[in-house]
Design an enzyme around this catalytic site. Structure first.
Site, PDB file in Angstrom:
ATOM      1  N   ASP A   1       0.831  -1.191   0.000  1.00 54.47           N
ATOM      2  CA  ASP A   1       0.000   0.000   0.000  1.00 54.47           C
ATOM      3  C   ASP A   1       0.876   1.256   0.000  1.00 54.47           C
ATOM      4  O   ASP A   1       0.480   2.286   0.535  1.00 54.47           O
ATOM      5  CB  ASP A   1      -0.875  -0.023   1.280  1.00 54.47           C
ATOM      6  CG  ASP A   1      -2.095   0.861   1.147  1.00 54.47           C
ATOM      7  OD1 ASP A   1      -2.243   1.502   0.109  1.00 54.47           O
ATOM      8  OD2 ASP A   1      -2.879   0.905   2.102  1.00 54.47           O
TER       9      ASP A   1
ATOM     10  N   CYS B   1     -19.080  -3.340   5.612  1.00 53.90           N
ATOM     11  CA  CYS B   1     -19.294  -4.187   4.426  1.00 53.90           C
ATOM     12  C   CYS B   1     -18.513  -5.499   4.510  1.00 53.90           C
ATOM     13  O   CYS B   1     -18.713  -6.395   3.699  1.00 53.90           O
ATOM     14  CB  CYS B   1     -18.967  -3.425   3.142  1.00 53.90           C
ATOM     15  SG  CYS B   1     -17.234  -2.994   2.938  1.00 53.90           S
TER      16      CYS B   1
ATOM     17  N   CYS C   1     -19.594 -14.812  -4.933  1.00 51.12           N
ATOM     18  CA  CYS C   1     -20.628 -14.090  -4.167  1.00 51.12           C
ATOM     19  C   CYS C   1     -22.036 -14.570  -4.515  1.00 51.12           C
ATOM     20  O   CYS C   1     -22.957 -14.381  -3.709  1.00 51.12           O
ATOM     21  CB  CYS C   1     -20.544 -12.590  -4.438  1.00 51.12           C
ATOM     22  SG  CYS C   1     -19.055 -11.844  -3.780  1.00 51.12           S
TER      23      CYS C   1
ATOM     24  N   CYS D   1     -24.038  -1.027   3.871  1.00 50.08           N
ATOM     25  CA  CYS D   1     -23.230   0.197   3.953  1.00 50.08           C
ATOM     26  C   CYS D   1     -24.063   1.344   4.530  1.00 50.08           C
ATOM     27  O   CYS D   1     -25.076   1.740   3.955  1.00 50.08           O
ATOM     28  CB  CYS D   1     -22.692   0.579   2.575  1.00 50.08           C
ATOM     29  SG  CYS D   1     -21.762   2.126   2.638  1.00 50.08           S
TER      30      CYS D   1
HETATM   31  C1  B12 Z   1      -7.571   3.954  -2.480  1.00 49.20           C
HETATM   32  C2  B12 Z   1      -7.778   2.845  -1.467  1.00 49.20           C
HETATM   33  C3  B12 Z   1      -8.885   2.931  -0.623  1.00 49.20           C
HETATM   34  C4  B12 Z   1      -9.988   3.950  -0.822  1.00 49.20           C
HETATM   35  C5  B12 Z   1     -10.877   3.492  -2.015  1.00 49.20           C
HETATM   36  C6  B12 Z   1     -11.309   2.016  -1.906  1.00 49.20           C
HETATM   37  C7  B12 Z   1     -11.709   1.367  -3.223  1.00 49.20           C
HETATM   38  N1  B12 Z   1     -12.638   0.425  -3.151  1.00 49.20           N
HETATM   39  O1  B12 Z   1     -11.173   1.699  -4.260  1.00 49.20           O
HETATM   40  C8  B12 Z   1     -10.684   3.957   0.558  1.00 49.20           C
HETATM   41  C9  B12 Z   1     -10.043   5.023   1.441  1.00 49.20           C
HETATM   42  C10 B12 Z   1     -12.205   4.179   0.541  1.00 49.20           C
HETATM   43  C11 B12 Z   1     -10.284   2.576   1.072  1.00 49.20           C
HETATM   44  C12 B12 Z   1     -11.003   1.862   2.000  1.00 49.20           C
HETATM   45  C13 B12 Z   1     -10.650   0.612   2.456  1.00 49.20           C
HETATM   46  N2  B12 Z   1      -9.497  -0.016   2.240  1.00 49.20           N
HETATM   47 CO1  B12 Z   1      -8.195   0.569   0.906  1.00 49.20          CO
HETATM   48  N3  B12 Z   1      -6.928   0.886  -0.447  1.00 49.20           N
HETATM   49  C14 B12 Z   1      -6.871   1.767  -1.392  1.00 49.20           C
HETATM   50  C15 B12 Z   1      -5.678   1.492  -2.327  1.00 49.20           C
HETATM   51  C16 B12 Z   1      -4.550   2.492  -1.991  1.00 49.20           C
HETATM   52  C17 B12 Z   1      -6.037   1.561  -3.818  1.00 49.20           C
HETATM   53  C18 B12 Z   1      -7.379   0.883  -4.196  1.00 49.20           C
HETATM   54  C19 B12 Z   1      -7.748   1.090  -5.644  1.00 49.20           C
HETATM   55  O2  B12 Z   1      -6.941   0.835  -6.518  1.00 49.20           O
HETATM   56  N4  B12 Z   1      -8.965   1.592  -5.929  1.00 49.20           N
HETATM   57  C20 B12 Z   1      -9.436   1.828  -7.270  1.00 49.20           C
HETATM   58  C21 B12 Z   1     -10.716   1.037  -7.546  1.00 49.20           C
HETATM   59  C22 B12 Z   1     -11.207   1.258  -8.966  1.00 49.20           C
HETATM   60  O3  B12 Z   1     -10.345  -0.293  -7.394  1.00 49.20           O
HETATM   61  P1  B12 Z   1     -11.213  -1.427  -6.704  1.00 49.20           P
HETATM   62  O4  B12 Z   1     -12.451  -0.870  -6.129  1.00 49.20           O
HETATM   63  O5  B12 Z   1     -10.323  -2.239  -5.854  1.00 49.20           O
HETATM   64  O6  B12 Z   1     -11.639  -2.222  -8.035  1.00 49.20           O
HETATM   65  C23 B12 Z   1     -11.455  -3.603  -8.217  1.00 49.20           C
HETATM   66  C24 B12 Z   1     -12.776  -4.315  -8.441  1.00 49.20           C
HETATM   67  O7  B12 Z   1     -13.783  -3.798  -7.611  1.00 49.20           O
HETATM   68  C25 B12 Z   1     -13.014  -4.259  -9.925  1.00 49.20           C
HETATM   69  N5  B12 Z   1     -13.897  -3.188 -10.380  1.00 49.20           N
HETATM   70  C26 B12 Z   1     -13.753  -1.883 -10.245  1.00 49.20           C
HETATM   71  N6  B12 Z   1     -14.730  -1.236 -10.884  1.00 49.20           N
HETATM   72  C27 B12 Z   1     -15.521  -2.176 -11.463  1.00 49.20           C
HETATM   73  C28 B12 Z   1     -16.652  -2.039 -12.241  1.00 49.20           C
HETATM   74  C29 B12 Z   1     -17.295  -3.199 -12.689  1.00 49.20           C
HETATM   75  C30 B12 Z   1     -18.517  -3.046 -13.544  1.00 49.20           C
HETATM   76  C31 B12 Z   1     -16.784  -4.486 -12.325  1.00 49.20           C
HETATM   77  C32 B12 Z   1     -17.471  -5.722 -12.746  1.00 49.20           C
HETATM   78  C33 B12 Z   1     -15.627  -4.602 -11.555  1.00 49.20           C
HETATM   79  C34 B12 Z   1     -15.011  -3.437 -11.128  1.00 49.20           C
HETATM   80  O8  B12 Z   1     -11.738  -4.042 -10.515  1.00 49.20           O
HETATM   81  C35 B12 Z   1     -10.736  -3.730  -9.554  1.00 49.20           C
HETATM   82  C36 B12 Z   1      -9.658  -4.797  -9.562  1.00 49.20           C
HETATM   83  O9  B12 Z   1     -10.081  -5.991  -9.059  1.00 49.20           O
HETATM   84  C37 B12 Z   1      -5.294   0.022  -1.914  1.00 49.20           C
HETATM   85  C38 B12 Z   1      -3.792  -0.318  -1.910  1.00 49.20           C
HETATM   86  C39 B12 Z   1      -3.258  -0.494  -3.302  1.00 49.20           C
HETATM   87  N7  B12 Z   1      -2.072   0.036  -3.547  1.00 49.20           N
HETATM   88  O10 B12 Z   1      -3.882  -1.106  -4.156  1.00 49.20           O
HETATM   89  C40 B12 Z   1      -5.888  -0.124  -0.483  1.00 49.20           C
HETATM   90  C41 B12 Z   1      -6.547  -1.448  -0.126  1.00 49.20           C
HETATM   91  C42 B12 Z   1      -7.429  -1.845  -1.285  1.00 49.20           C
HETATM   92  N8  B12 Z   1      -7.382  -1.113   1.014  1.00 49.20           N
HETATM   93  C43 B12 Z   1      -7.470  -2.035   1.915  1.00 49.20           C
HETATM   94  C44 B12 Z   1      -8.303  -1.986   3.057  1.00 49.20           C
HETATM   95  C45 B12 Z   1      -8.015  -2.974   4.177  1.00 49.20           C
HETATM   96  C46 B12 Z   1      -9.351  -1.077   3.118  1.00 49.20           C
HETATM   97  C47 B12 Z   1     -10.523  -1.070   4.112  1.00 49.20           C
HETATM   98  C48 B12 Z   1     -11.064  -2.449   4.451  1.00 49.20           C
HETATM   99  C49 B12 Z   1     -10.076  -0.325   5.403  1.00 49.20           C
HETATM  100  C50 B12 Z   1     -11.166  -0.107   6.423  1.00 49.20           C
HETATM  101  N9  B12 Z   1     -11.549  -1.113   7.227  1.00 49.20           N
HETATM  102  O11 B12 Z   1     -11.679   0.977   6.567  1.00 49.20           O
HETATM  103  C51 B12 Z   1     -11.561  -0.210   3.352  1.00 49.20           C
HETATM  104  C52 B12 Z   1     -12.466  -1.078   2.453  1.00 49.20           C
HETATM  105  C53 B12 Z   1     -13.456  -0.269   1.634  1.00 49.20           C
HETATM  106  C54 B12 Z   1     -13.930  -1.046   0.406  1.00 49.20           C
HETATM  107  N10 B12 Z   1     -15.097  -1.673   0.481  1.00 49.20           N
HETATM  108  O12 B12 Z   1     -13.213  -1.081  -0.591  1.00 49.20           O
HETATM  109  C55 B12 Z   1      -6.658  -3.255   1.530  1.00 49.20           C
HETATM  110  C56 B12 Z   1      -7.648  -4.308   0.967  1.00 49.20           C
HETATM  111  C57 B12 Z   1      -7.547  -5.691   1.502  1.00 49.20           C
HETATM  112  C58 B12 Z   1      -8.644  -6.550   0.885  1.00 49.20           C
HETATM  113  N11 B12 Z   1      -8.979  -7.623   1.556  1.00 49.20           N
HETATM  114  O13 B12 Z   1      -9.167  -6.256  -0.171  1.00 49.20           O
HETATM  115  C59 B12 Z   1      -5.673  -2.649   0.439  1.00 49.20           C
HETATM  116  C60 B12 Z   1      -5.264  -3.609  -0.669  1.00 49.20           C
HETATM  117  C61 B12 Z   1      -4.436  -2.156   1.223  1.00 49.20           C
HETATM  118  C62 B12 Z   1      -3.513  -3.298   1.614  1.00 49.20           C
HETATM  119  N12 B12 Z   1      -2.285  -3.302   1.124  1.00 49.20           N
HETATM  120  O14 B12 Z   1      -3.857  -4.203   2.330  1.00 49.20           O
HETATM  121  N13 B12 Z   1      -9.168   2.118   0.432  1.00 49.20           N
END
Ligand code: B12
Length: 360
Positions: free
Chosen positions: A144, A254, A198, A208
């Protein structure tokens, strides 16, 4: 025929499959419960999701997500490791105990109740990185801490699947896990990704408190309690304040509702570094009396340090306002009148009206 002295001198000491095996063994010995391997190449499918997320401004104030998008989507980019051949993903579970630390009676997300995972996991990763370098490979280590799209790589490396709550879920273990990654020039045989499990469940989407999910796997960070309490600077939108409930740093709503987290908790030895730590236990009142410097000293070595004092104090007064407990009125009055921060004073005034509504 045995290799010439020249070949045996310069050939890598272990081949890809052996090296992968050795890395898994070493990873497990260091406390990583899953080690997965993916081939390093541009993340073209995921690029669409990340770019759409950024275009819709769902990242809010996290401008660094926008600035680093190109590198995040390509581990072979100049800013990462142009020689990258493989991304190794490592999984470390954190404690699921119910003990609270942070400013009582308010709540801190489970991942943040113990020592800072960045420090703990980086130390472990450095050992694996050193080993890879000794084998003659380039390597960069991320927890991260670098623009590595960790969940996307975790999915590709087959250590779990991304659930509707957008968290990486490890079957048998759940989603209360940290991810770490090694980007390396070592060519290693990749693992198979697993498909999402899921089904029709949508408990997380409905649980949420601030309606942050736009759809399955799509989070609008601007409404997520984790973003609001940790990343957002300045005032939290009044319409979202009630939804924060008693969360003051991150949120587990969540994940706690997810059936994959109903497995028995991971063993305590593995999660020990992240277990709730008494050093980070305090009360809301004590916290509100800390100045910026005292807050940094108190939160040293904890993820809680990230907010700094102002954001944490803002969250604490909103949490007290949501508590329904009028015993907090005196401290809220004090903060509303005297706090050094305008954001904190305004949040305290909001909480006062919530606990002590003016007569009509
Ligand atoms: C920015 C960030 C946040 C942001 C945004 C979260 C988010 N969902 O993007 C905020 C501050 C809200 C956050 C919160 C949390 N985070 Co955070 N965060 C990050 C970070 C730095 C980048 C995440 C990212 O790339 N987001 C961009 C979006 C687009 O990506 P995504 O939602 O993951 O998308 C994936 C899928 O959902 C899918 N997807 C996206 N859009 C779409 C659309 C469609 C149609 C479909 C089908 C699929 C799809 O594709 C992506 C790849 O698989 C990472 C560390 C890292 N360097 O990666 C940690 C990380 C993801 N976070 C982490 C954690 C622990 C959390 C929290 C649980 C902390 C907490 N308890 O409060 C929460 C969880 C919230 C949640 N439900 O996601 C862990 C996750 C561990 C895990 N088991 O997944 C990470 C990996 C850090 C780590 N090294 O451990 N986080």
């Amino acid at each position: 025929m045995s290799p010439s002295w020249h070949e045996s001198l310069y050939a890598p000491t272990v081949d890809g499959a052996d090296l992968a095996h050795e890395l898994r063994e070493r990873g497990r010995a260091l406390g990583f419960v899953r080690v997965g391997i993916a081939t390093a190449k541009p993340l073209t499918d995921e690029a669409e999701h990340l770019r759409a997320w950024l275009a819709a401004e769902r990242h809010g104030q996290m401008a660094w997500m926008e600035r680093t998008a190109d590198v995040r989507l390509d581990p072979t980019a100049d800013g990462m490791l142009p020689s990258a051949a493989t991304v190794i993903v490592l999984v470390a579970p954190y404690a699921r105990q119910a003990e609270h630390v942070g400013p009582a009676p308010l709540r801190v997300a489970r991942y943040a109740r113990g020592r800072d995972y960045h420090n703990v996991l980086h130390k472990r990763l450095r050992k694996l990185a050193r080993f890879l370098r000794e084998e003659g490979h380039d390597v960069r280590a991320a927890v991260d801490s670098m623009p590595v799209f960790e969940r996307a790589w975790a999915e590709r490396a087959g250590v779990g699947f991304v659930g509707k709550n957008s968290c990486l879920i490890v079957p048998g273990l759940g989603s209360h896990v940290f991810l770490a990654a090694l980007v390396t020039s070592a060519p290693l045989p990749p693992d198979e990704p697993m498909s999402t499990r899921c089904g029709t469940c949508r408990l997380c989407l409905d649980a949420c408190p601030t309606d942050a999910f736009v759809g399955a796997r799509q989070l609008d960070a601007r409404r997520c309690i984790s973003y609001l309490t940790i990343e957002l600077d300045g005032p939290i939108e009044p319409e979202l304040r009630t939804g924060l409930g008693d969360w003051v740093f991150g949120c587990d709503a969540c994940q706690d509702i997810c059936p994959f987290n109903r497995t028995s908790p991971p063993d305590e030895e593995t999660t020990a570094p992240f277990a709730p730590h008494p050093r980070f236990a305090t009360t809301a009142e004590e916290l509100l009396r800390m100045d910026a410097e005292t807050y940094l000293d108190w939160s040293e070595g904890s993820p809680l340090r990230r907010t700094g004092r102002e954001r944490m104090a803002r969250n604490v007064v909103l949490g007290l306002g949501n508590s329904g407990d009028r015993r907090h009125l005196p401290i809220l009055r004090e903060v509303a009148a005297d706090d050094a921060s305008e954001t904190v004073r305004e949040a305290a005034a909001w909480s006062l009206t919530r606990l002590d509504p003016p007569d009509d």
